[in-house]
Design a protein around this motif. Structure first.
Motif, mmCIF file in Angstrom:
data_model
loop_
_atom_site.group_PDB
_atom_site.id
_atom_site.type_symbol
_atom_site.label_atom_id
_atom_site.label_comp_id
_atom_site.label_asym_id
_atom_site.label_seq_id
_atom_site.Cartn_x
_atom_site.Cartn_y
_atom_site.Cartn_z
ATOM 1 N N ILE A 6 0.863 -1.183 0.000
ATOM 2 C CA ILE A 6 0.000 0.000 0.000
ATOM 3 C C ILE A 6 0.894 1.226 0.000
ATOM 4 O O ILE A 6 1.864 1.301 0.772
ATOM 5 C CB ILE A 6 -0.934 0.008 1.220
ATOM 6 C CG1 ILE A 6 -1.939 -1.144 1.126
ATOM 7 C CG2 ILE A 6 -1.680 1.339 1.335
ATOM 8 C CD1 ILE A 6 -2.797 -1.308 2.371
ATOM 9 N N ASP A 60 -5.404 2.375 -0.258
ATOM 10 C CA ASP A 60 -5.624 2.403 1.190
ATOM 11 C C ASP A 60 -6.975 1.756 1.497
ATOM 12 O O ASP A 60 -8.015 2.208 1.033
ATOM 13 C CB ASP A 60 -5.613 3.858 1.658
ATOM 14 C CG ASP A 60 -5.793 4.009 3.155
ATOM 15 O OD1 ASP A 60 -5.941 2.996 3.855
ATOM 16 O OD2 ASP A 60 -5.795 5.167 3.623
ATOM 17 N N GLY A 102 0.994 -4.658 2.402
ATOM 18 C CA GLY A 102 -0.364 -4.779 1.906
ATOM 19 C C GLY A 102 -1.142 -5.778 2.749
ATOM 20 O O GLY A 102 -0.787 -6.075 3.892
#
Length: 563
Positions: free
Chosen positions: A432, A459, A488
């Motif tokens: 992310i 996100d 992630g």
């Protein structure tokens, strides 16, 4: 057995770093490379190097690396020795690795604190108990404060003209205390919600309107994510602010003499003491994003005591000087926080909050990225500063000091890449990138992720406002585009649920003693993250144009030409 082994490793590592320090930290220069486009870097990141860095930084002997302590200073010297070994130059000044951050440290004395709400006619009082019902905030200016004032409820306390939302419109806060919800309307886009949730933003608005205090409480949704019991458990942590040239703490807001947060049950008792609206009505309006403010027929009185002291703690700064005479005065700042929260109340007999993932992992990734970049056949065209910042856990103090006092002479900071708490537990299938949507750094992150064979996912928890909760925000506030890439929620191992493991970490290990080296850590994924960040840094460093905010971006508009 585990503890003895950890201590043994720590003694060996400590001896190694002190022997380096004893002979001085030197850096080797290389001839400047031509300013042409750099060849691809051979990205052979070492999981074992990352493991070794974490083994030292998260060892029991460093006692949790609380900013301003000897243990943090030892960690800082270890980082400087590793920067020197990677052939960086001292970056805090001529032959200086350490940027000393002057700090005022304040710790609230909770048991004797008093917070009482009284009706205007004096017939009804709500007497709250410290810790059970409320937590006082520490003062950076006064050791003892006894103050009282009438109360106005101000909703979220948000002033967002770009959204047509103003909780403070039409009310007079002069000499009053603002009773306020934490957070910002859920209807705001994540970027704007994050910014307007910031205490710095809210407190500045309140002070400008003459408020002399603020008492806050959570919405039901926030109370579920951040239970009151956790806030109480961590209430021992000192508050820190850096001290400016004028001798005053930066962003301390001494005008707000009454400062406290309420438990959900205490907030309900206050509203039951004659407020013109019920707490249920207030929560409904907040959920709908409706501005709301009204006076309460009550006054609040607070007695709070604070232990105040002054100290210093170091940022560690290493420089990889750019090769292009036209671009070397443009600096890419790579940051990761070195501190954790030190010692606290024991949990299962363990009082050392080691901070392995938070943030020994981020420092280890940064050091490995520095080694890779410094070992490249050509230096980057732009200069790169690697900064291990202090006192992040106390409010982004070290990074904010650095961003406001960068040791770059007449140069300018053009980008920040931050590395904070990558919770790599299983083989990573995605990452992310917080901030990817704000500038053209997002496109660079996407290319770097693709080159590493991982997915770049958005996100998944915008309500957590991560982008304003780590050190990149200090640079964003100085109008510097920034990016923060971390774990992630997907694993390459179909039998492992990375999302569930991450959730368990946040619930059971985040800011707890068991965030240590005994937990499962995927060092190969951390090495991948080092390579990924190097790809982004290398692209920024060689590009003709500096990074820019996306057209119309909220942060670009809000912090343009920051003073």
């Amino acid at each position: 057995m585990m503890i003895d082994m950890k201590r043994g490793r720590g003694r060996l590592a400590l001896a190694a770093v002190l022997s380096v320090a004893a002979f001085g930290l030197s850096a080797c220069d290389r001839p400047a490379a031509p300013a042409e486009k750099a060849p691809p870097i051979a990205l052979t990141a070492s999981p074992e190097a990352i493991r070794a860095h974490m083994a030292f930084l998260a060892d029991d002997l460093l006692d949790g690396r609380l900013a301003g302590t000897r243990n943090h200073a030892i960690a800082a010297r270890y980082v400087a020795s590793q920067m020197a070994q990677a052939r960086l130059k001292p970056g805090a000044g001529p032959q200086q690795w350490f940027q000393s951050v002057p700090i005022v440290e304040s710790t609230a004395v909770i048991p004797p604190a008093v917070l009482t709400f009284r009706s205007a006619d004096g017939r009804q009082s709500v007497v709250l108990k410290p810790a059970d019902d409320f937590l006082p905030s520490a003062s950076s200016a006064e050791a003892e404060i006894d103050a009282s004032a009438p109360v106005t409820f101000v909703g979220f306390g948000v002033v967002a003209p770009e959204r047509g939302h103003d909780d403070l419109a039409g009310i007079d806060l002069k000499g009053r205390v603002a009773l306020m919800l934490d957070g910002a309307p859920a209807s705001f886009p994540p970027t704007e919600r994050a910014h307007h949730s910031s205490g710095l933003t809210k407190f500045r608005n309140l002070v400008e309107r003459g408020a002399i205090g603020v008492v806050s409480f959570s919405t039901p949704e926030d109370a579920k994510r951040n239970p009151w019991a956790r806030a109480v458990q961590q209430s021992w942590r000192p508050r820190m602010r850096w001290i400016g040239a004028d001798g005053l703490p930066h962003d301390a807001f001494p005008e707000l003499r009454i400062r406290a947060s309420l438990s959900p049950e205490a907030a309900a008792r206050v509203f039951a003491a004659g407020a013109p609206r019920t707490l249920e009505q207030v929560f409904a309006a907040a959920a709908a994003g409706t501005p709301q403010a009204f006076e309460l027929p009550i006054t609040v009185q607070q007695l709070r005591r604070t232990v105040i002291g002054r100290k210093s703690s170091d940022n560690v700064v290493g420089l990889l000087e750019g090769s292009d005479p036209n671009l070397r005065n443009q600096y890419i700042v790579i940051s990761a926080h070195l501190d954790h929260v030190g010692r606290a109340a024991p949990v299962n007999g363990d009082s050392i909050y080691n901070g392995a993932f938070d943030n020994a992992s981020g420092i280890a990734v940064m050091l490995e990225a520095a080694r890779l970049l410094a070992a490249a056949p050509q230096r980057p065209r732009r200069s790169v500063l690697f900064v291990a910042v202090t006192a992040e856990e106390s409010g982004l103090v070290g990074s904010d000091y650095f961003a406001n006092n960068p040791p770059i002479g007449g140069g300018e900071m053009v980008a920040n890449i931050n590395m904070d708490m990558p919770v790599m537990i299983t083989p990573a299938a995605d990452v992310i990138a917080y901030g990817a949507e704000h500038s053209n750094l997002g496109a660079m992150a996407e290319r770097a992720a693709r080159a590493e064979g991982v997915e770049l996912t958005p996100d998944d928890r915008p309500e957590e406002t991560f982008f304003v909760r780590s050190d990149q925000y200090s640079f964003v506030r100085r109008d510097v585009p920034a990016l923060y890439i971390t774990e992630g929620r997907k694993s390459r191992d179909p039998l492992r649920n990375q999302k569930a493991l991450y959730d368990a970490f946040m619930k059971d290990r985040y800011h707890q003693p068991n965030d240590d080296l005994s937990q499962e850590i995927d060092y190969a994924s951390l090495a991948m993250l080092a390579r990924l960040n190097v790809r982004i840094i290398e692209e920024i460093a060689r590009s003709e144009a500096r990074p820019v905010w996306n057209a119309g971006n909220f942060f670009g508009r809000t912090f343009a030409a920051a003073p």
